[in-house]
Design a protein around this motif. Structure first.
Motif, PDB file in Angstrom:
ATOM      1  N   GLU A   3       0.857  -1.185   0.000  1.00 48.78           N
ATOM      2  CA  GLU A   3       0.000   0.000   0.000  1.00 48.78           C
ATOM      3  C   GLU A   3       0.894   1.235   0.000  1.00 48.78           C
ATOM      4  OE1 GLU A   3      -3.467   2.286   0.189  1.00 48.78           O
ATOM      5  OE2 GLU A   3      -3.353   0.124   0.038  1.00 48.78           O
ATOM      6  N   VAL A   4       0.913   1.945  -1.117  1.00 52.42           N
ATOM      7  CA  VAL A   4       1.716   3.156  -1.248  1.00 52.42           C
ATOM      8  C   VAL A   4       0.767   4.348  -1.255  1.00 52.42           C
ATOM      9  CG1 VAL A   4       3.345   4.428  -2.688  1.00 52.42           C
ATOM     10  CG2 VAL A   4       3.498   1.951  -2.543  1.00 52.42           C
ATOM     11  N   PRO A   5       0.845   5.228  -0.260  1.00 53.56           N
ATOM     12  CA  PRO A   5      -0.038   6.402  -0.276  1.00 53.56           C
ATOM     13  C   PRO A   5       0.310   7.302  -1.457  1.00 53.56           C
ATOM     14  CG  PRO A   5       1.586   6.578   1.476  1.00 53.56           C
ATOM     15  CD  PRO A   5       1.753   5.218   0.864  1.00 53.56           C
ATOM     16  N   GLY A   6      -0.703   7.703  -2.189  1.00 49.25           N
ATOM     17  CA  GLY A   6      -0.484   8.559  -3.343  1.00 49.25           C
ATOM     18  C   GLY A   6      -0.449   7.814  -4.657  1.00 49.25           C
ATOM     19  N   SER A   7      -0.459   6.463  -4.607  1.00 48.71           N
ATOM     20  CA  SER A   7      -0.471   5.703  -5.855  1.00 48.71           C
ATOM     21  C   SER A   7      -1.904   5.631  -6.385  1.00 48.71           C
ATOM     22  CB  SER A   7       0.095   4.306  -5.634  1.00 48.71           C
ATOM     23  OG  SER A   7      -0.688   3.610  -4.702  1.00 48.71           O
ATOM     24  N   VAL A   8      -2.045   5.214  -7.607  1.00 52.90           N
ATOM     25  CA  VAL A   8      -3.353   5.186  -8.261  1.00 52.90           C
ATOM     26  C   VAL A   8      -4.324   4.334  -7.461  1.00 52.90           C
ATOM     27  CG1 VAL A   8      -4.581   4.538 -10.354  1.00 52.90           C
ATOM     28  CG2 VAL A   8      -2.321   5.514 -10.510  1.00 52.90           C
ATOM     29  N   GLY A   9      -5.522   4.853  -7.248  1.00 50.30           N
ATOM     30  CA  GLY A   9      -6.555   4.114  -6.542  1.00 50.30           C
ATOM     31  C   GLY A   9      -6.685   4.467  -5.077  1.00 50.30           C
ATOM     32  N   THR A  10      -5.940   5.435  -4.595  1.00 56.06           N
ATOM     33  CA  THR A  10      -6.038   5.846  -3.201  1.00 56.06           C
ATOM     34  C   THR A  10      -6.647   7.244  -3.111  1.00 56.06           C
ATOM     35  OG1 THR A  10      -3.817   6.795  -3.198  1.00 56.06           O
ATOM     36  CG2 THR A  10      -4.008   4.480  -2.566  1.00 56.06           C
ATOM     37  N   THR A  11      -7.089   7.592  -1.912  1.00 50.91           N
ATOM     38  CA  THR A  11      -7.659   8.930  -1.728  1.00 50.91           C
ATOM     39  C   THR A  11      -6.579  10.006  -1.840  1.00 50.91           C
ATOM     40  OG1 THR A  11      -7.437   8.653   0.664  1.00 50.91           O
ATOM     41  CG2 THR A  11      -9.588   8.158  -0.312  1.00 50.91           C
ATOM     42  N   ALA A  12      -5.360   9.672  -1.475  1.00 51.52           N
ATOM     43  CA  ALA A  12      -4.262  10.637  -1.633  1.00 51.52           C
ATOM     44  C   ALA A  12      -4.003  10.917  -3.106  1.00 51.52           C
ATOM     45  CB  ALA A  12      -2.994  10.118  -0.956  1.00 51.52           C
ATOM     46  N   SER A  13      -4.085   9.885  -3.933  1.00 55.67           N
ATOM     47  CA  SER A  13      -3.924  10.076  -5.373  1.00 55.67           C
ATOM     48  C   SER A  13      -5.060  10.922  -5.938  1.00 55.67           C
ATOM     49  CB  SER A  13      -3.880   8.729  -6.085  1.00 55.67           C
ATOM     50  OG  SER A  13      -3.850   8.900  -7.480  1.00 55.67           O
ATOM     51  N   LEU A  14      -6.255  10.701  -5.435  1.00 51.40           N
ATOM     52  CA  LEU A  14      -7.401  11.504  -5.876  1.00 51.40           C
ATOM     53  C   LEU A  14      -7.199  12.970  -5.531  1.00 51.40           C
ATOM     54  CD1 LEU A  14     -10.254  11.720  -7.042  1.00 51.40           C
ATOM     55  CD2 LEU A  14     -11.120  11.152  -4.770  1.00 51.40           C
ATOM     56  N   SER A  15      -6.708  13.242  -4.329  1.00 52.45           N
ATOM     57  CA  SER A  15      -6.472  14.639  -3.955  1.00 52.45           C
ATOM     58  C   SER A  15      -5.328  15.250  -4.769  1.00 52.45           C
ATOM     59  CB  SER A  15      -6.184  14.751  -2.453  1.00 52.45           C
ATOM     60  OG  SER A  15      -5.026  14.042  -2.114  1.00 52.45           O
ATOM     61  N   LEU A  16      -4.293  14.471  -5.070  1.00 53.61           N
ATOM     62  CA  LEU A  16      -3.223  14.973  -5.942  1.00 53.61           C
ATOM     63  C   LEU A  16      -3.747  15.291  -7.333  1.00 53.61           C
ATOM     64  CD1 LEU A  16      -0.202  12.661  -5.055  1.00 53.61           C
ATOM     65  CD2 LEU A  16      -0.311  15.124  -4.766  1.00 53.61           C
ATOM     66  N   ARG A  17      -4.574  14.413  -7.886  1.00 54.84           N
ATOM     67  CA  ARG A  17      -5.121  14.633  -9.230  1.00 54.84           C
ATOM     68  C   ARG A  17      -6.034  15.848  -9.267  1.00 54.84           C
ATOM     69  NH1 ARG A  17      -1.809  11.930 -12.514  1.00 54.84           N
ATOM     70  NH2 ARG A  17      -1.473   9.881 -11.668  1.00 54.84           N
ATOM     71  N   LEU A  18      -6.872  15.991  -8.253  1.00 52.58           N
ATOM     72  CA  LEU A  18      -7.755  17.158  -8.227  1.00 52.58           C
ATOM     73  C   LEU A  18      -6.955  18.447  -8.047  1.00 52.58           C
ATOM     74  CD1 LEU A  18     -10.800  15.801  -6.204  1.00 52.58           C
ATOM     75  CD2 LEU A  18     -10.605  16.149  -8.663  1.00 52.58           C
ATOM     76  N   GLY A  19      -5.903  18.393  -7.234  1.00 51.10           N
ATOM     77  CA  GLY A  19      -5.033  19.558  -7.079  1.00 51.10           C
ATOM     78  C   GLY A  19      -4.340  19.920  -8.376  1.00 51.10           C
ATOM     79  N   GLN A  20      -3.865  18.915  -9.104  1.00 50.87           N
ATOM     80  CA  GLN A  20      -3.228  19.172 -10.404  1.00 50.87           C
ATOM     81  C   GLN A  20      -4.220  19.793 -11.377  1.00 50.87           C
ATOM     82  OE1 GLN A  20      -1.396  15.601 -11.985  1.00 50.87           O
ATOM     83  NE2 GLN A  20      -0.768  15.009  -9.925  1.00 50.87           N
ATOM     84  N   THR A  21      -5.441  19.289 -11.380  1.00 51.68           N
ATOM     85  CA  THR A  21      -6.455  19.805 -12.296  1.00 51.68           C
ATOM     86  C   THR A  21      -6.808  21.244 -11.976  1.00 51.68           C
ATOM     87  OG1 THR A  21      -7.355  17.565 -12.514  1.00 51.68           O
ATOM     88  CG2 THR A  21      -8.755  19.388 -13.219  1.00 51.68           C
ATOM     89  N   ILE A  22      -6.985  21.541 -10.705  1.00 51.20           N
ATOM     90  CA  ILE A  22      -7.351  22.902 -10.305  1.00 51.20           C
ATOM     91  C   ILE A  22      -6.217  23.879 -10.605  1.00 51.20           C
ATOM     92  CG2 ILE A  22      -7.822  24.352  -8.275  1.00 51.20           C
ATOM     93  CD1 ILE A  22      -9.416  21.929  -7.174  1.00 51.20           C
ATOM     94  N   LEU A  23      -4.984  23.491 -10.299  1.00 50.77           N
ATOM     95  CA  LEU A  23      -3.855  24.389 -10.568  1.00 50.77           C
ATOM     96  C   LEU A  23      -3.628  24.575 -12.063  1.00 50.77           C
ATOM     97  CD1 LEU A  23      -1.356  23.203  -7.820  1.00 50.77           C
ATOM     98  CD2 LEU A  23      -2.582  25.370  -7.912  1.00 50.77           C
TER      99      LEU A  23
END
Length: 152
Positions: A3-23
């Motif tokens: 389990e890697v936090p921030g990898s695809v399929g985790t809530t951390a990855s979802l927050s990273l993706r949404l942050g990238q999209t917003i920025l």
């Protein structure tokens, strides 16, 4: 599987993706507010790359939402490899576009007469948002690359 936090399929990855999209959307918005952005190739490059980064990140955010709702990560190495390669490509392109836009803004600011302060501030803010997009993109690609060896 690790389990890697921030990898695809985790809530951390979802927050990273949404942050990238917003920025990326913010960088695109602030760059296109100025009427003269198309006169400089670096600004056109930034607009083009942000227009590529937004759908890429939204698509992977939808994959993350799907995986989070099913409570299951992506376990196929080929899919994760494709996502990792895509992240690296988008990350390098975002860095290149942010660097080129920031250098053009610096040249315009040092010239003084060719760019009004309000327009240059918007361009500089767009370049800053692009650098922040790159930072989030780099971190998500590193997390996915970290997960890849555990699937093989």
């Amino acid at each position: 599987m690790v389990e890697v936090p921030g990898s695809v399929g985790t809530t951390a990855s979802l927050s990273l993706r949404l942050g990238q999209t917003i920025l990326a959307f913010g960088a695109l918005l602030f760059m296109t507010i100025g009427v003269r952005f198309y006169q400089f190739t670096a600004f056109c490059f930034l607009v083009t790359i942000m227009s590529v980064a937004i759908p890429w990140n939204l698509t992977l955010a939808m994959v993350d939402i799907y995986c989070v709702f099913l409570n299951q990560q992506i376990q196929k190495p080929r899919i994760l490899l494709a996502i990792s390669i895509g992240d690296w490509v988008v990350s390098v392109l975002v860095l290149a576009s942010a660097s080129s836009a920031a250098s053009v803004v610096d040249i315009l600011r040092s010239d003084g007469s060719s760019c009004p302060p309000t327009v240059c501030n918007r361009y500089q803010f767009a370049a800053t948002l692009a650098f922040l997009t790159w930072f989030l993109s780099l971190s998500s690609s590193l997390f996915n690359l970290w997960l890849l060896p555990s699937l093989v």
